[in-house]
Design a protein around this motif. Structure first.
Motif, PDB file in Angstrom:
ATOM      1  N   ILE A  30       0.845  -1.201   0.000  1.00  0.00           N
ATOM      2  CA  ILE A  30       0.000   0.000   0.000  1.00  0.00           C
ATOM      3  C   ILE A  30       0.874   1.243   0.000  1.00  0.00           C
ATOM      4  CG2 ILE A  30      -1.573   1.373   1.424  1.00  0.00           C
ATOM      5  CD1 ILE A  30      -2.952  -1.195   2.235  1.00  0.00           C
ATOM      6  N   ALA A  31       1.917   1.244   0.847  1.00  0.00           N
ATOM      7  CA  ALA A  31       2.793   2.416   0.909  1.00  0.00           C
ATOM      8  C   ALA A  31       3.492   2.640  -0.422  1.00  0.00           C
ATOM      9  CB  ALA A  31       3.819   2.239   2.024  1.00  0.00           C
ATOM     10  N   ILE A  32       3.996   1.545  -1.007  1.00  0.00           N
ATOM     11  CA  ILE A  32       4.711   1.689  -2.280  1.00  0.00           C
ATOM     12  C   ILE A  32       3.765   2.184  -3.370  1.00  0.00           C
ATOM     13  CG2 ILE A  32       5.980   0.452  -4.069  1.00  0.00           C
ATOM     14  CD1 ILE A  32       6.968  -1.407  -1.822  1.00  0.00           C
TER      15      ILE A  32
ATOM     16  N   LEU B 116      11.820   0.545  -4.247  1.00  0.00           N
ATOM     17  CA  LEU B 116      11.214  -0.040  -3.040  1.00  0.00           C
ATOM     18  C   LEU B 116      10.530  -1.357  -3.376  1.00  0.00           C
ATOM     19  CD1 LEU B 116       9.635   3.068  -1.296  1.00  0.00           C
ATOM     20  CD2 LEU B 116      11.484   1.651  -0.415  1.00  0.00           C
ATOM     21  N   MET B 117       9.854  -1.368  -4.529  1.00  0.00           N
ATOM     22  CA  MET B 117       9.159  -2.578  -4.968  1.00  0.00           C
ATOM     23  C   MET B 117      10.162  -3.717  -5.151  1.00  0.00           C
ATOM     24  SD  MET B 117       5.947  -3.262  -5.930  1.00  0.00           S
ATOM     25  CE  MET B 117       5.001  -2.334  -7.117  1.00  0.00           C
ATOM     26  N   GLY B 118      11.281  -3.427  -5.815  1.00  0.00           N
ATOM     27  CA  GLY B 118      12.317  -4.434  -6.032  1.00  0.00           C
ATOM     28  C   GLY B 118      12.849  -4.982  -4.720  1.00  0.00           C
ATOM     29  N   ASN B 119      13.019  -4.102  -3.750  1.00  0.00           N
ATOM     30  CA  ASN B 119      13.559  -4.522  -2.472  1.00  0.00           C
ATOM     31  C   ASN B 119      12.513  -5.173  -1.581  1.00  0.00           C
ATOM     32  OD1 ASN B 119      16.526  -3.607  -1.931  1.00  0.00           O
ATOM     33  ND2 ASN B 119      15.572  -2.051  -3.224  1.00  0.00           N
ATOM     34  N   LEU B 120      11.259  -5.106  -2.005  1.00  0.00           N
ATOM     35  CA  LEU B 120      10.221  -5.815  -1.262  1.00  0.00           C
ATOM     36  C   LEU B 120      10.079  -7.240  -1.810  1.00  0.00           C
ATOM     37  CD1 LEU B 120       7.819  -5.680   0.797  1.00  0.00           C
ATOM     38  CD2 LEU B 120       6.390  -5.133  -1.174  1.00  0.00           C
TER      39      LEU B 120
ATOM     40  N   HIS C 124      15.168  -4.939   1.833  1.00  0.00           N
ATOM     41  CA  HIS C 124      15.343  -3.738   2.653  1.00  0.00           C
ATOM     42  C   HIS C 124      14.031  -3.041   2.960  1.00  0.00           C
ATOM     43  CE1 HIS C 124      19.644  -3.426   2.974  1.00  0.00           C
ATOM     44  NE2 HIS C 124      19.782  -3.734   1.711  1.00  0.00           N
ATOM     45  N   THR C 125      13.004  -3.329   2.143  1.00  0.00           N
ATOM     46  CA  THR C 125      11.763  -2.580   2.294  1.00  0.00           C
ATOM     47  C   THR C 125      10.964  -3.113   3.480  1.00  0.00           C
ATOM     48  OG1 THR C 125      11.772  -2.309  -0.083  1.00  0.00           O
ATOM     49  CG2 THR C 125       9.780  -1.657   1.061  1.00  0.00           C
ATOM     50  N   SER C 126      11.320  -2.638   4.653  1.00  0.00           N
ATOM     51  CA  SER C 126      10.529  -2.971   5.833  1.00  0.00           C
ATOM     52  C   SER C 126       9.351  -2.005   5.892  1.00  0.00           C
ATOM     53  CB  SER C 126      11.384  -2.826   7.085  1.00  0.00           C
ATOM     54  OG  SER C 126      11.784  -1.479   7.205  1.00  0.00           O
ATOM     55  N   LEU C 127       8.435  -2.281   6.784  1.00  0.00           N
ATOM     56  CA  LEU C 127       7.317  -1.351   6.946  1.00  0.00           C
ATOM     57  C   LEU C 127       7.830   0.039   7.277  1.00  0.00           C
ATOM     58  CD1 LEU C 127       4.547  -3.230   8.923  1.00  0.00           C
ATOM     59  CD2 LEU C 127       4.513  -2.492   6.550  1.00  0.00           C
ATOM     60  N   TRP C 128       8.835   0.100   8.171  1.00  0.00           N
ATOM     61  CA  TRP C 128       9.368   1.412   8.560  1.00  0.00           C
ATOM     62  C   TRP C 128       9.917   2.140   7.371  1.00  0.00           C
ATOM     63  CZ3 TRP C 128       7.873   3.205  12.940  1.00  0.00           C
ATOM     64  CH2 TRP C 128       7.585   2.331  13.988  1.00  0.00           C
ATOM     65  N   MET C 129      10.646   1.394   6.529  1.00  0.00           N
ATOM     66  CA  MET C 129      11.261   2.004   5.366  1.00  0.00           C
ATOM     67  C   MET C 129      10.185   2.541   4.423  1.00  0.00           C
ATOM     68  SD  MET C 129      14.026   2.823   4.080  1.00  0.00           S
ATOM     69  CE  MET C 129      15.345   1.948   4.901  1.00  0.00           C
ATOM     70  N   SER C 130       9.231   1.685   4.036  1.00  0.00           N
ATOM     71  CA  SER C 130       8.269   2.125   3.028  1.00  0.00           C
ATOM     72  C   SER C 130       7.402   3.271   3.551  1.00  0.00           C
ATOM     73  CB  SER C 130       7.412   0.956   2.561  1.00  0.00           C
ATOM     74  OG  SER C 130       6.789   0.347   3.653  1.00  0.00           O
ATOM     75  N   TYR C 131       6.961   3.166   4.814  1.00  0.00           N
ATOM     76  CA  TYR C 131       6.105   4.250   5.320  1.00  0.00           C
ATOM     77  C   TYR C 131       6.905   5.503   5.630  1.00  0.00           C
ATOM     78  CZ  TYR C 131       1.852   1.650   5.097  1.00  0.00           C
ATOM     79  OH  TYR C 131       0.769   0.990   4.618  1.00  0.00           O
TER      80      TYR C 131
ATOM     81  N   PHE D 258       9.736   4.025 -15.722  1.00  0.00           N
ATOM     82  CA  PHE D 258      10.547   4.748 -14.744  1.00  0.00           C
ATOM     83  C   PHE D 258      10.728   3.920 -13.474  1.00  0.00           C
ATOM     84  CE2 PHE D 258       8.584   7.961 -17.463  1.00  0.00           C
ATOM     85  CZ  PHE D 258       9.750   8.440 -18.029  1.00  0.00           C
ATOM     86  N   MET D 259       9.701   3.122 -13.145  1.00  0.00           N
ATOM     87  CA  MET D 259       9.844   2.187 -12.027  1.00  0.00           C
ATOM     88  C   MET D 259      10.965   1.203 -12.318  1.00  0.00           C
ATOM     89  SD  MET D 259       6.016   0.993 -11.122  1.00  0.00           S
ATOM     90  CE  MET D 259       6.566  -0.284  -9.989  1.00  0.00           C
ATOM     91  N   ALA D 260      10.986   0.695 -13.558  1.00  0.00           N
ATOM     92  CA  ALA D 260      12.001  -0.285 -13.940  1.00  0.00           C
ATOM     93  C   ALA D 260      13.388   0.314 -13.780  1.00  0.00           C
ATOM     94  CB  ALA D 260      11.768  -0.734 -15.379  1.00  0.00           C
ATOM     95  N   ILE D 261      13.550   1.538 -14.254  1.00  0.00           N
ATOM     96  CA  ILE D 261      14.859   2.191 -14.120  1.00  0.00           C
ATOM     97  C   ILE D 261      15.261   2.236 -12.650  1.00  0.00           C
ATOM     98  CG2 ILE D 261      16.096   4.372 -14.369  1.00  0.00           C
ATOM     99  CD1 ILE D 261      14.385   4.881 -16.874  1.00  0.00           C
ATOM    100  N   GLY D 262      14.326   2.665 -11.802  1.00  0.00           N
ATOM    101  CA  GLY D 262      14.618   2.761 -10.374  1.00  0.00           C
ATOM    102  C   GLY D 262      14.958   1.406  -9.777  1.00  0.00           C
TER     103      GLY D 262
END
Lengths: 359, 270
Positions: A46-48, A242-246, A175-182, A73-77
């Motif tokens: 949801i955050a992402i 963030l998506m990639g790291n999730l 790396h994408t923990s809840l803390w990170m994404s929010y 652009f998401m892919a690039i990121g």
């Protein structure tokens, strides 16, 4: 309104905002204890999706540029971040078809740096593509950005020394923990609100509403649109990273038009031009997409056996989007925004104001 | 009263423009003195708005040139500059069909006008507690915009959406927005369009007040002859893209060519 009540309201609003953030923090702290991994992952998504929705809304809703290239652009990121995070050993092991380009092998950066790099790379590509493409308007712009995103996907598929081709990249650290994404979502919302409350925000909306009048008012409309597009792409890049790291695995098939489409749905359902709307849209679309999974499962009603139909969710969503466009074109929020004034007027403890503030 | 000596505020020299072989404006030469209120009149389709569009940079003339002398006194050739650059030199305009930023409030409309003189960059205002000069500038712009709305009697519409304003207020808001760019020259395209006789009578005083209070030169396009004759000190008459007369209101009123252009040949002879 007198200065006194202004100050009092500002104090109240800031307190309420801090309280809301504290409540969010408590929720994020408790969520992994109460909920199972699947639900935590959805909350993360949801955050992402909110970040992605906000960034596309910046381009489409606030900037008035119909872009269908957000997946690109998401892919690039996602790729920039993944390549920066992986260690040289992991890269050598993973690029077994074609060895990784030597200049990429030893590039290594911590997660937050990779996130920023993802944003800036996406913004750079956004800037590059916008120079020729933003001379187009309306649907043509949509088609051109869609083309860009598809070309990018083909490039990713074939530039094996850089992207590992169709094998994709696996084993990205989660790396994408809840803390990170929010945390990043709060930062993105804060930045967007600051921009929209400054005079530059007025200028962005002015360029969207009437380009001729904006030019007459001394605004370099082309430069402004290029800037708005690049800022939106920055958000797209961060969301992709963030998506990639999730998910910890990325590949060219992840960033298709379907991805752009679901972000577009968030923006349209929430309300074009509304920051609040994009967040509400992200919550709705993400949870619905998960909840609707049951329609793809085999179903037995009495003696009737319906086999699962893959892709049925998207059919339902398309119908939903058509319904939104027919019956509530402006989306849930229209161009309105959430404000504490409006919130308190719900309970009658403050003098009623118009339903939400237009920004 | 303003001094009318020295270089003219705005001068057009043999300006022509053709659209696909059709001469919309041909060989127009005119010069508006500093501090003057001048009028550009002519029947429908005479090319008045085209002249405005050439001056403000939306059209590039096929030949001829436009020179503008702003507040600093220097004369600059502005032919071919893009519209936003021309606004920077101190030329502002309004439109025949009001073009406000409809989704924004009145004060936001005016603040957009002030953006052209704003020095702080967009990212400076994103970061709190840093770049205090930029934050102060933002506050300053809000104050000036508020003051401008008050001076034009629009304070009660401050936070109302521009498209929801009554027609007359929209016209004034468009002028307020133009004034926010700190112009030395104002182009008004049919300021009296859609106004009733009483409103257009008030407009006369309003235009003079604008000129005096904001130290402007004004060129206006208008069909309402009461307004044109009542406020303009000098008038140019355009017909089928050509200047057919210019002079003071009295001369124009009596000029047979003008009467012919407006009323047709037979009436003129009758």
């Amino acid at each position: 309104m007198s200065g006194m009540t202004d100050k009092k309201n500002a104090f109240r609003d800031n307190t309420m905002t801090l309280l809301a953030i504290a409540a969010l923090a408590v929720f994020l702290w408790q969520a992994p204890r109460i909920l199972d991994g699947y639900k935590v992952r959805i909350i993360n998504l949801i955050a992402i999706n909110a970040i992605l929705g906000l960034s596309l809304n910046f381009i489409y809703g606030i900037g008035g540029m119909f872009s269908l290239g957000h997946a690109g652009f998401m892919a690039i990121g996602a790729y920039v971040s993944a390549i920066l995070i992986l260690t040289p050993e992991q890269k050598i092991a993973m690029w077994f078809l074609d060895p990784i380009a030597p200049w990429l092998l030893n590039l290594h950066a911590p997660f937050l740096v990779s996130l920023l790099a993802a944003g800036f790379f996406a913004a750079f590509f956004g800037w590059l593509i916008s120079l020729p493409v933003l001379r187009l308007g309306g649907d043509y712009l949509g088609i051109a950005t869609l083309g860009f995103s598809e070309i990018l996907r083909v490039l990713i598929m074939n530039l094996t020394p850089i992207t590992n081709g169709s094998l994709g990249i696996k084993g990205i650290p989660a790396h994408t923990s809840l803390w990170m994404s929010y945390g990043i979502l709060v930062a993105v919302v804060f930045g967007t609100v600051r921009i929209m409350n400054s005079n530059f925000g007025n200028v962005l909306k002015a360029v969207r509403d009437d380009e001729v009048a904006a030019k007459t008012m001394g605004i370099d409309t082309f430069r402004t649109r290029v800037l708005a597009f690049s800022i939106g792409c920055f958000g797209g890049g961060i969301g992709g990273a963030l998506m990639g790291n999730l998910i910890t695995t990325i590949g060219p098939t992840m960033f298709t038009i379907a991805q752009t489409y679901s972000i577009l749905m968030i923006v349209v359902i929430g309300g074009l031009g509304s920051i609040t709307g994009s967040i509400i849209g992200a919550v709705l679309v993400t949870t619905m997409l998960e909840w609707l999974r049951f329609v793809e499962n085999p179903l037995t009603i009495g003696s009737l056996n319906i086999p699962g139909i893959p892709g049925m969710r998207m059919v339902i969503f398309s119908v939903l989007l058509i319904a939104v466009i027919i019956f509530r074109r402006e989306g849930i929020m229209g161009m309105r925004e959430f404000s504490w004034n409006w919130f308190f007027s719900l309970f009658g403890s403050s003098k009623p104001t118009k339903g939400g503030e237009r920004v | 009263m303003n001094v009318t000596s020295g270089a003219p505020a705005l001068s057009l020299q043999s300006v022509s423009i053709t659209f696909g072989g059709l001469a919309a404006v041909s060989d127009v030469t005119m010069s508006v003195p500093k501090g003057a209120i001048a009028g550009l009149i002519g029947p429908n389709g005479a090319g008045k708005t085209t002249v405005f569009n050439i001056i403000t940079g939306f059209y590039k003339p096929t030949s001829g040139r436009v020179e503008f002398s702003g507040a600093d006194g220097g004369v600059a050739r502005i032919t071919g500059l893009p519209p936003h650059k021309i606004c920077e030199t101190g030329l502002a305009r309004t439109f025949q069909n009001i073009r406000l930023f409809g989704n924004e409030t009145a004060i936001q409309n005016v603040m957009v006008g002030a953006y052209v003189r704003q020095k702080g960059r967009w990212w400076m205002n994103m970061i709190p507690f840093a770049f205090s000069s930029s934050h102060n500038e933002e506050r300053e712009i809000r104050h000036t915009a508020t003051a401008l709305l008050e001076r034009l009697g629009l304070e009660k519409y401050m936070d109302a959406t521009a498209s929801s304003l009554p027609y007359g207020a929209q016209r004034r808001l468009e002028i307020a927005r133009a004034l926010a760019t700190k112009p030395s020259f104002l182009l008004l395209d049919e300021p009296a369009a859609g106004m009733n006789p009483q409103e257009s009578a008030e407009l006369l005083g309003f235009i003079r007040r604008l000129r005096d209070e904001f130290d402007l030169s004004i060129l206006l396009i208008e069909h309402d002859m009461k307004v044109v004759m009542g406020v303009c000190e000098h008038i140019w008459v355009l017909d089928q893209g050509m200047l057919i007369a210019n002079g003071e209101p009295e001369e124009i009123r009596k000029n047979p060519k003008v009467i012919e252009a407006y009323l047709g040949k037979e009436t003129a002879h009758a």
